[in-house]
Design an enzyme around this catalytic site. Structure first.
Site, mmCIF file in Angstrom:
data_model
loop_
_atom_site.group_PDB
_atom_site.id
_atom_site.type_symbol
_atom_site.label_atom_id
_atom_site.label_comp_id
_atom_site.label_asym_id
_atom_site.label_seq_id
_atom_site.Cartn_x
_atom_site.Cartn_y
_atom_site.Cartn_z
ATOM 1 N N HIS A 73 38.812 40.960 42.023
ATOM 2 C CA HIS A 73 38.433 39.684 41.400
ATOM 3 C C HIS A 73 39.643 38.753 41.336
ATOM 4 C CE1 HIS A 73 37.375 37.339 37.590
ATOM 5 N NE2 HIS A 73 36.414 37.023 38.443
ATOM 6 N N ARG A 74 39.607 37.680 42.115
ATOM 7 C CA ARG A 74 40.735 36.745 42.258
ATOM 8 C C ARG A 74 41.964 37.473 42.823
ATOM 9 N NH1 ARG A 74 40.153 33.925 36.209
ATOM 10 N NH2 ARG A 74 37.881 34.043 36.154
ATOM 11 N N GLU A 82 37.426 38.686 46.034
ATOM 12 C CA GLU A 82 36.672 37.524 45.547
ATOM 13 C C GLU A 82 37.670 36.403 45.305
ATOM 14 O OE1 GLU A 82 34.954 35.046 42.083
ATOM 15 O OE2 GLU A 82 36.862 36.089 42.248
ATOM 16 N N ASP A 124 37.856 31.915 44.175
ATOM 17 C CA ASP A 124 37.137 30.713 43.718
ATOM 18 C C ASP A 124 37.608 29.551 44.567
ATOM 19 O OD1 ASP A 124 36.064 32.006 41.173
ATOM 20 O OD2 ASP A 124 38.216 32.296 40.940
ATOM 21 N N HIS A 149 40.637 28.808 40.051
ATOM 22 C CA HIS A 149 39.479 29.052 39.193
ATOM 23 C C HIS A 149 39.188 27.929 38.204
ATOM 24 C CE1 HIS A 149 37.371 30.547 35.600
ATOM 25 N NE2 HIS A 149 36.611 31.163 36.489
ATOM 26 N N GLU A 202 33.438 32.340 46.091
ATOM 27 C CA GLU A 202 32.643 31.724 45.023
ATOM 28 C C GLU A 202 32.888 30.216 45.054
ATOM 29 O OE1 GLU A 202 33.322 32.930 40.909
ATOM 30 O OE2 GLU A 202 32.297 31.092 40.276
ATOM 31 N N LYS A 259 32.893 26.772 43.491
ATOM 32 C CA LYS A 259 32.860 26.229 42.136
ATOM 33 C C LYS A 259 31.937 25.009 42.103
ATOM 34 C CE LYS A 259 35.093 27.820 39.398
ATOM 35 N NZ LYS A 259 34.838 29.085 38.634
ATOM 36 N N ASP A 316 39.600 43.167 37.939
ATOM 37 C CA ASP A 316 40.970 42.645 37.987
ATOM 38 C C ASP A 316 41.951 43.786 38.247
ATOM 39 O OD1 ASP A 316 40.030 40.094 37.166
ATOM 40 O OD2 ASP A 316 40.120 40.718 35.064
HETATM 41 O O1 G3P Z 1 32.225 35.801 41.200
HETATM 42 C C1 G3P Z 1 32.287 36.630 40.081
HETATM 43 C C2 G3P Z 1 33.063 35.975 38.970
HETATM 44 O O2 G3P Z 1 34.283 35.537 39.501
HETATM 45 C C3 G3P Z 1 32.328 34.831 38.347
HETATM 46 O O3 G3P Z 1 32.966 34.283 37.244
HETATM 47 O O4 G3P Z 1 34.394 32.663 36.090
HETATM 48 O O5 G3P Z 1 35.407 34.730 37.060
HETATM 49 O O6 G3P Z 1 34.631 32.889 38.542
HETATM 50 P P1 G3P Z 1 34.421 33.612 37.239
HETATM 51 MG MG MG Z 2 35.034 33.777 40.496
#
Ligand code: G3P
Ligand code: MG
Length: 243
Positions: free
Chosen positions: A7-8, A34, A36, A49, A109, A111, A234
């Site tokens: 995640h990120r 993943e 953003d 993000h 993802e 935004k 994470d």
């Molecule tokens: O894509 C999963 C997750 O990243 C969604 O929420 O706010 O962390 O981008 P956020």
């Molecule tokens: Mg995200």
């Protein structure tokens, strides 16, 4: 086989959404990242993000006010630790090049921060153009909390798999119509308050289910036992490379 999304990037070990965080994925054997993606004032696509700069850079103000030129002067690593000073906000094309070098599959993802319709369309077009830089063997999944934006993306890029993001699914509401409108077979759902009954309902309807953001092995195992297909974390370093 369960899918583990960094995640990120490896965002508990390095500043999120930066080169350092993504490069570490390969070192720890993670195969999916993943990120953003958002758009600047001059139409440049970047990996970031927040709508504002203060949490993850040495600046304040709105991301959407920046241009490509500004990126050279902004530090996106020092907030996490002095050894990361010099990390920059990545452009989408730099991100794509980096993931292809490290042979990473990508969940982009999109935004939905911009209220400006024209900018949102540019964002979609920019993502489609950027993804052309992916190697054939790279798996791509595009997601968004904005299902209208995702439906538009799918219209323009029908062969790219998409996932509808939800904070929570309210089983009283017609969440499936969102998936249908985006031609999506995949749900991305927050782990907060997620119950086994909800997982069973989604899985019994034949959808793939990925859950964010899970940083405990105990919770991850519970979700996998319930039938969840993948998680965003994470802390990819906690998991065996077998994922
Ligand atoms: O894509 C999963 C997750 O990243 C969604 O929420 O706010 O962390 O981008 P956020
Ligand atoms: Mg995200």
């Amino acid at each position: 086989m369960k899918t583990l999304f960094a995640h990120r990037g490896m965002s508990s070990l390095a500043p999120e959404n930066t080169h350092a965080a993504f490069a570490l994925c390969a070192e720890f054997g993670l195969r999916w990242v993943e990120c953003d993606v958002d758009i600047l004032a001059d139409g440049t696509l970047v990996i970031f993000h927040d709508d504002t700069l203060e949490r993850c850079t040495d600046r304040t103000g709105f991301l959407s006010d920046l241009t490509f030129e500004d990126l050279k002067t902004i530090d996106a690593g020092g907030w996490f630790g002095p050894q990361f000073m010099g990390e920059k906000i990545l452009t989408f094309s730099e991100f794509i090049a980096l993931t292809q070098t490290h042979k990473l599959n990508i969940n982009v993802e999109i935004k939905a921060s911009s209220k400006n319709e024209k900018k949102r369309l540019h964002l979609i077009e920019g993502v489609i153009a950027g993804l052309k830089g992916c190697h054939q063997e790279c798996e791509v999944l595009v997601s968004s909390f904005s299902h209208a934006l995702l439906a538009e993306f799918k219209k323009q890029s029908p062969n790219t798999p998409v996932a509808c993001l939800f904070e929570k699914i309210d089983f009283q509401s017609d969440w499936e119509s969102s998936l249908r409108s985006c031609q999506s077979h995949c749900v991305h759902l927050s782990e907060e308050g997620l119950t086994q009954a909800s997982v069973l309902e989604i899985k019994s309807k034949g959808y793939r289910l990925h859950v964010y953001t899970v940083n405990s092995l105990f919770r991850a195992n519970e979700l996998f036992l319930w039938g969840v297909d993948g998680i965003f974390t994470d802390a990819g370093q906690l998991f065996s490379p077998a994922y």
